[in-house]
Motif scaffolding. Structure first.
Motif, short mmCIF file in Angstrom:
data_model
loop_
_atom_site.label_atom_id
_atom_site.label_comp_id
_atom_site.label_asym_id
_atom_site.label_seq_id
_atom_site.Cartn_x
_atom_site.Cartn_y
_atom_site.Cartn_z
N SER A 186 0.81 -1.21 0.00
CA SER A 186 0.00 0.00 0.00
C SER A 186 0.85 1.26 0.00
CB SER A 186 -0.93 0.01 1.22
OG SER A 186 -0.19 0.13 2.42
N SER A 187 2.17 1.14 0.19
CA SER A 187 3.03 2.32 0.22
C SER A 187 3.43 2.78 -1.17
CB SER A 187 4.29 2.02 1.04
OG SER A 187 5.14 1.10 0.38
N PHE A 188 3.14 1.99 -2.20
CA PHE A 188 3.51 2.37 -3.56
C PHE A 188 2.56 3.43 -4.12
CE2 PHE A 188 5.73 -1.71 -3.48
CZ PHE A 188 6.89 -1.43 -4.18
N THR A 189 3.12 4.41 -4.78
CA THR A 189 2.32 5.26 -5.64
C THR A 189 2.38 4.64 -7.03
OG1 THR A 189 4.20 6.70 -6.17
CG2 THR A 189 2.81 7.33 -4.31
N VAL A 190 1.27 4.65 -7.74
CA VAL A 190 1.17 3.98 -9.04
C VAL A 190 0.71 4.98 -10.08
CG1 VAL A 190 0.15 2.08 -10.34
CG2 VAL A 190 0.61 1.81 -7.88
N ASP A 191 1.50 5.14 -11.12
CA ASP A 191 1.10 5.94 -12.28
C ASP A 191 0.75 5.00 -13.43
OD1 ASP A 191 1.51 8.39 -11.06
OD2 ASP A 191 3.60 8.51 -11.65
N LYS A 192 -0.51 5.00 -13.84
CA LYS A 192 -0.94 4.15 -14.94
C LYS A 192 -0.57 4.82 -16.26
CE LYS A 192 -4.96 2.47 -12.36
NZ LYS A 192 -6.44 2.34 -12.37
N LEU A 193 0.12 4.09 -17.12
CA LEU A 193 0.55 4.63 -18.41
C LEU A 193 -0.33 4.17 -19.56
CD1 LEU A 193 4.40 4.18 -17.95
CD2 LEU A 193 2.96 6.12 -17.30
N LEU A 194 -1.20 3.19 -19.31
CA LEU A 194 -2.18 2.73 -20.28
C LEU A 194 -3.56 2.77 -19.63
CD1 LEU A 194 -0.44 -0.37 -21.95
CD2 LEU A 194 -0.64 1.94 -22.86
N PRO A 195 -4.61 2.95 -20.42
CA PRO A 195 -5.95 3.08 -19.82
C PRO A 195 -6.45 1.81 -19.16
CG PRO A 195 -6.07 3.05 -22.24
CD PRO A 195 -4.62 3.17 -21.88
N ASP A 196 -6.10 0.65 -19.71
CA ASP A 196 -6.65 -0.61 -19.19
C ASP A 196 -5.67 -1.25 -18.21
OD1 ASP A 196 -8.27 -2.75 -18.73
OD2 ASP A 196 -7.91 -3.73 -20.66
N VAL A 197 -5.43 -0.60 -17.09
CA VAL A 197 -4.55 -1.12 -16.04
C VAL A 197 -5.32 -1.11 -14.72
CG1 VAL A 197 -2.42 -0.80 -14.72
CG2 VAL A 197 -2.45 -0.31 -17.17
N GLN A 198 -5.34 -2.24 -14.05
CA GLN A 198 -6.00 -2.33 -12.75
C GLN A 198 -4.95 -2.71 -11.70
OE1 GLN A 198 -9.05 -5.27 -13.76
NE2 GLN A 198 -10.60 -3.67 -13.64
N VAL A 199 -5.05 -2.10 -10.53
CA VAL A 199 -4.09 -2.30 -9.45
C VAL A 199 -4.79 -2.95 -8.27
CG1 VAL A 199 -2.42 -1.21 -7.89
CG2 VAL A 199 -2.80 -0.27 -10.19
N SER A 200 -4.18 -3.98 -7.71
CA SER A 200 -4.73 -4.67 -6.54
C SER A 200 -3.60 -4.93 -5.55
CB SER A 200 -5.36 -6.01 -6.92
OG SER A 200 -6.25 -5.89 -8.01
N TRP A 201 -3.92 -4.88 -4.28
CA TRP A 201 -2.96 -5.27 -3.25
C TRP A 201 -3.71 -5.69 -2.00
CZ3 TRP A 201 -3.74 -2.38 1.05
CH2 TRP A 201 -4.20 -1.07 0.90
#
Length: 475
Positions: A186-201
């Protein structure tokens, strides 16, 4: 989607409890003497504490507590070891390397006493020669490791000082430390570079983020992605190519230090990143690299600044991950392949006085074909990988590129499948899984206090490949 940075739980601190029996007046007097020693006895006890501490200079390495204390060490030759303080870095200017140091008072708020007329320093708080190690602070989001070269004066916010870069051996001295600390997903910041990206943790305490129904092991971060890729020139619309899959990783930071003294290079050091890896992806269609070279498509950038507590010293590690898709294909073969892969990896640099800095890289992975079909002659290779960089206090030390891949090739004219269906033509075909691991050691690893690396040192290419399906087909 961005996740707010949250630090891992505090590491355990051992406590000492002393009890005395009270069955008679004589034992009561002895117990009272232990609880309240005479002034001379107390002085002897305190004088003995450093000697007891020097008997074992091994330091615990663990995740730092949320309220991480700043550590300082006095100038060389003072005999004072690094210790936690109530000082805090109120601000830092990376361009001028000036910092404002204040004292954290009760309730955690910075406190700066009003200076007397004509005063320009506060020797009891910070002085020239002090080395300061701080967790991320205003103006120093990746932590601060610096030596005070001048006390400029007092301000409303605290004592302003001029600094220069410092090294860890100035704080850790002749201590030794070794540990592997997981990074809170949960400490990661995530920058999505493509529209179809989903993040789970997911992490302990039932905290979870991601698509409904997503199953992610504790401590792991998962990214799902789907993308269209270039097709062969002149190919029919039905030949549209696509890649979709996921990367699941549980990263941890590996740190080691073996000191010889604050004014000498350490006898050993290690910095690296490792973890468990799971991925699965599918490629379908007739892909082609437009320029004839592999096409890399980054789909997410991640960053975290986990803080390791090495004894009293907060060591700030900077971890960046760039997840990507990579396609290498000649545009002739039409494929429908899918693979699941699982294993672990390790990449870093280790220091020894005889050999200096040398690379460390290893990966143990196995793959299973879910589906494998290659139609017509040609080749295609796809990778779903991650490039990781790990450093200390804002300086890059190690860059590693982990690229698990799936490769399919065919000769002749055929349509063959791993599910046992009848081939439609004569030829040979094969589908292979593999992993490539490469990277470099950087000059900035001198932050340990080791001799400066004059050039980047390659990690050395690690390459493994295994056969998933294929064979010769009769006419």
């Amino acid at each position: 989607m961005r996740h707010r940075r949250a630090l891992l739980p505090a590491f355990a601190v051992t406590s000492l409890f002393l009890a005395a029996a009270c069955s008679s007046p004589a034992p009561q007097a002895a117990a009272q003497a232990v609880r309240q020693p005479a002034a001379g006895q107390e002085q002897q006890i305190r004088a003995a504490e450093p000697a007891a501490e020097s008997a074992d200079h091994s330091l615990t390495v663990a995740a730092a507590p949320t309220a991480t204390a700043t550590a300082t060490a006095a100038p060389r030759g003072s005999g004072q070891r690094a210790h936690s303080t109530t000082l805090t870095v109120s601000s830092y200017d990376g361009r001028t390397r000036r910092a404002v140091i204040s004292e954290r008072g009760r309730g955690g708020s910075p406190h700066s006493p009003t200076p007397s007329a004509g005063s320009s320093a506060a020797p009891h708080r910070t002085a020239v020669g002090d080395v300061i190690a701080s967790a991320p602070a205003p103006g120093a989001p990746r932590g601060l490791l610096a030596k005070v070269t001048k006390v400029v004066g007092e301000t409303d916010a605290g004592t302003e000082v001029q600094t220069e870069p410092a090294t860890l051996n100035a704080l850790l001295g002749d201590a030794t430390a070794k540990g592997d600390v997981p990074v809170d997903p949960s400490s990661f910041t995530v920058d999505k570079l493509l529209p179809d990206v989903q993040v789970s943790w997911s992490k302990t305490g039932d905290a979870h983020a991601g698509p409904k129904g997503a199953t992610v092991p504790l401590g792991s971060l998962r990214l799902d992605v789907g993308a269209e890729v270039p097709t062969a020139g002149g190919a029919a619309a039905s030949a549209t190519a696509s890649v979709h899959g996921f990367v699941q990783v549980a990263p941890q930071v590996d740190f080691a230090y073996g000191g010889t003294g604050s004014d000498a290079p350490p006898g050993s050091a290690y910095l690296g990143v490792s973890g468990d890896w799971t991925s699965g992806w599918a490629v379908k269609g007739r892909a082609a690299a437009a320029t004839g070279t592999p096409l890399r498509i980054p789909f997410a950038k991640l960053h975290a600044d986990p803080v390791l507590q090495v004894g009293p010293v907060p060591v700030v590690v900077n971890l960046d991950l760039t997840c990507y898709l990579q396609i290498s294909a000649d545009g002739r073969a039409t494929v429908d392949v899918e693979q699941s892969l699982k294993g672990d990896f390790k990449a870093g640099g280790t220091f020894g006085p005889a050999r200096g800095w040398t690379p460390v890289s290893s990966s143990h992975m196995t793959g299973t074909p879910v589906r494998a079909t290659v139609t017509t002659a040609g080749s295609v290779k796809t990778a779903l990988g991650a490039e990781a960089t790990v450093g200390l206090y804002g300086t890059v030390g190690v860059t590693a590129d982990l690229a698990p891949y799936l490769r399919g090739e065919a000769t002749g004219t055929l349509t063959a499948a791993s599910d046992g269906s009848t081939p439609q033509a004569t030829g040979t075909w094969g589908v292979y899984g593999g992993v490539d691991l490469s990277g470099t050691l950087r000059i900035q690893l001198s932050v340990f206090g080791t001799p400066v690396v004059q050039r980047s040192v390659p990690l050395g290419a690690l390459h493994r490949e295994w056969r998933l399906a294929g064979g010769s087909l009769p006419s």
